[in-house]
Design an enzyme around this catalytic site. Structure first.
Site, PDB file in Angstrom:
ATOM      1  N   ASP A   1      31.776  65.461 -47.989  1.00 52.33           N
ATOM      2  CA  ASP A   1      30.530  66.176 -47.719  1.00 52.33           C
ATOM      3  C   ASP A   1      30.610  67.545 -48.386  1.00 52.33           C
ATOM      4  OD1 ASP A   1      28.378  67.593 -46.645  1.00 52.33           O
ATOM      5  OD2 ASP A   1      28.564  66.671 -44.660  1.00 52.33           O
ATOM      6  N   HIS A   2      29.774  67.764 -49.415  1.00 50.53           N
ATOM      7  CA  HIS A   2      29.854  68.990 -50.196  1.00 50.53           C
ATOM      8  C   HIS A   2      29.385  70.218 -49.413  1.00 50.53           C
ATOM      9  CE1 HIS A   2      30.707  71.246 -53.654  1.00 50.53           C
ATOM     10  NE2 HIS A   2      30.147  70.505 -54.587  1.00 50.53           N
ATOM     11  N   ARG A   3      28.764  70.021 -48.254  1.00 51.70           N
ATOM     12  CA  ARG A   3      28.384  71.162 -47.428  1.00 51.70           C
ATOM     13  C   ARG A   3      29.602  71.786 -46.753  1.00 51.70           C
ATOM     14  NH1 ARG A   3      24.253  68.208 -43.521  1.00 51.70           N
ATOM     15  NH2 ARG A   3      26.089  66.847 -43.510  1.00 51.70           N
TER      16      ARG A   3
END
Length: 520
Positions: free
Chosen positions: A492-494
């Protein structure tokens, strides 16, 4: 006002039924018949209503708990005395058996005792004239404002005539259909059986929900995973449940999903950000124009997992890193270990080693063992590892709890037990909850790399494919054949950046190359 202990009333023959939804929390005001919890057995989902009006002081249960008659749900500061409990309803099976004579011939099958429910609408018909049914096969599905329930066949036979249609209201004793069984079925004559007491009516197909609901119209929501109270809200708001994306446990459509959809007509996940997804409608194609076709309904697991996967793919910014691990030495050790412990019945798969490597990697990179909660990041201090298990009905994800406290052999034995439960369809909800990180292995099938979808609320997932022999030359001079395991890490790039993901993959691969690193 006195504090009352609210317990689960008589819910028929159901015991140890899992709670799938909580409708209240401390401080909430409730009225008589407001839903408190929703439970779901393998035959029905039902709401447990408030027996009195008042204020919730303390909730004694949580989602995933199992309850039976008499289990304490909550403490209620009631405004008045709770009404006396209703008489215990007879089980549907007992009533059904009582209504069916033991001899052969054509029998009138009626609605059995369904408790205190009367004039309940039919939301689905499972059979039509000519169908062969076995005892306990569902004939119709009913839905009150408190529960949805199947009416089962009391015995085996052939359906001669269906006497109801979707939308009809029925009560105990209402005629459902005519069933030919026993000698009558074996020696059926060509003469049709005449109607019994009322005109014959063809059953309406239950798989065609209305796309334009109107007030008072019965819409077929039977294939949607939602509690009775949520279904009631959908009818009140004239919302087509089949169009509402679910966000609840196991792909369940919640009241909040319905209310959000009703406000903007957009998926609940999108309305949270204030914007809908202005997508073109799904294409309608008559595939039979191009050749022979066969239509089969999606399994329950695929419907639930499909909705979750769609939500996760749309809402999580996925990135996937690919790498490979040299497991030459580990595979040799695994084969030797299994050979030495064959008589003890211990057999370890490569996946058990990967679970231990995952735990060590999560400890080294704690942001991978976290979950987003609004603007906060929840770092977990426990290590529960999920693994994707293939079943005849689709993929499920059992969870190995406290994998950091178990050795590889113990993990392998627990994996085998959970995988068997999954294949038999007997996994309990709490055996698929609480995961920190998931491993999806296609090693037994094939392939090199793929992009696994993150299992929210986790922030990463490791995909592995079939190991293969590869000639490598670390120094550029001498080459050697090594046994390599392909790795595909989706993240998850967040929460995670590219550098951290690359380091995690490399660390995971190094652990598999030399498991001694785990103790360092």
């Amino acid at each position: 006002m006195a504090i009352q202990e609210i317990k689960v009333p008589d819910i028929g023959d159901f015991t140890d039924v899992p709670i799938i939804e909580l409708h209240v929390q401390p401080g909430d005001s409730v009225q008589v018949e407001d839903p408190l919890i929703t439970v779901e057995s393998d035959k029905a989902s039902m709401d447990v209503p408030a027996p009195a009006a008042g204020t919730v002081k303390e909730v004694k249960v949580k989602v995933g708990d199992t309850v039976s008659e008499g289990s304490t749900i909550l403490m209620l500061e009631a405004e008045g005395e709770a009404p006396s409990s209703s008489p215990a309803p007879a089980s549907a099976r007992e009533a059904g058996e009582a209504s069916a004579p033991s001899g052969g011939g054509v029998e009138a099958i009626t609605v059995p005792d369904i408790g205190d429910f009367g004039e309940v609408p039919i939301i689905e018909i499972h059979v039509q004239a000519g169908d062969r049914v076995q005892a306990e096969d569902p004939l119709i599905t009913l839905e009150s404002d408190k529960a949805s329930m199947d009416v089962p066949a009391p015995k085996a036979g052939t359906v001669k005539e269906v006497k109801v249609k979707v939308g009809d209201n029925v009560s105990k004793g209402s005629l459902v259909l005519l069933l030919e069984s026993g000698a009558g079925e074996a020696e059926r004559s060509a003469a049709p059986v005449g109607p019994v007491g009322e005109e014959s009516q063809k059953p309406q197909p239950a798989s065609a929900p209305s796309s334009t609901p109107s007030t008072g119209q019965i819409i077929d929501f039977s294939r949607v995973h939602a509690s009775p109270s949520a279904r009631r809200i959908a009818r009140e708001l004239e919302v087509d449940l089949t169009r509402v994306p679910p966000t609840g446990l196991k792909g369940r459509v919640t009241k909040e999903d319905i209310q959000a959809f009703a406000k903007g007509g957009a998926p609940a996940a999108a309305t949270a950000g204030g914007e809908g997804m202005d997508l073109l409608p799904w294409p309608k194609v008559d595939f039979s124009k191009f050749g022979p076709v066969e239509t089969q309904p999606l399994s329950r697991i695929k419907k639930i997992s499909g909705a979750n996967l769609h939500r996760n793919w749309v809402r999580i910014p996925h990135v996937t890193n690919h790498d490979e691990a040299d497991i030459t030495d580990l595979e040799a050790f695994r084969v030797q270990f299994n050979k030495e412990n064959e008589k003890a019945g211990i057999k370890v798969s490569m996946l058990a080693f990967m679970i231990k490597a995952a735990v060590a990697s999560l400890k080294r990179f704690p942001e991978f063992n976290a979950s987003l909660d609004g603007d906060n990041l929840i770092y977990k201090q426990y290590y529960h590892i999920g693994f994707a298990a293939d079943t005849p009905n689709g993929l499920v994800v059992p969870v190995i709890r406290d994998a950091d406290q178990k050795n590889v052999a113990e993990i392998a034995q627990e994996m085998g037990a959970l995988a068997k439960l999954a294949r038999d369809g007997k996994l309990k909800p709490d055996q698929m909850q609480g995961g920190c990180f998931t491993i999806s292995s296609l090693g037994g099938i094939g392939g090199l790399y793929f992009t696994p979808i993150i299992n929210a609320p986790e922030v990463a997932i490791m995909g592995v494919c079939r190991s293969y022999w590869k000639q490598v030359s670390p120094d550029g001079k001498q080459s050697d054949w090594r046994f390599m395991l392909p790795l595909s890490l989706s993240w998850d790039h967040r929460v995670i950046d590219g550098a951290a993901a690359a380091r995690f993959n490399v660390h995971f691969a190094n652990l598999l190359a030399d498991m001694r690193r785990i103790i360092m």
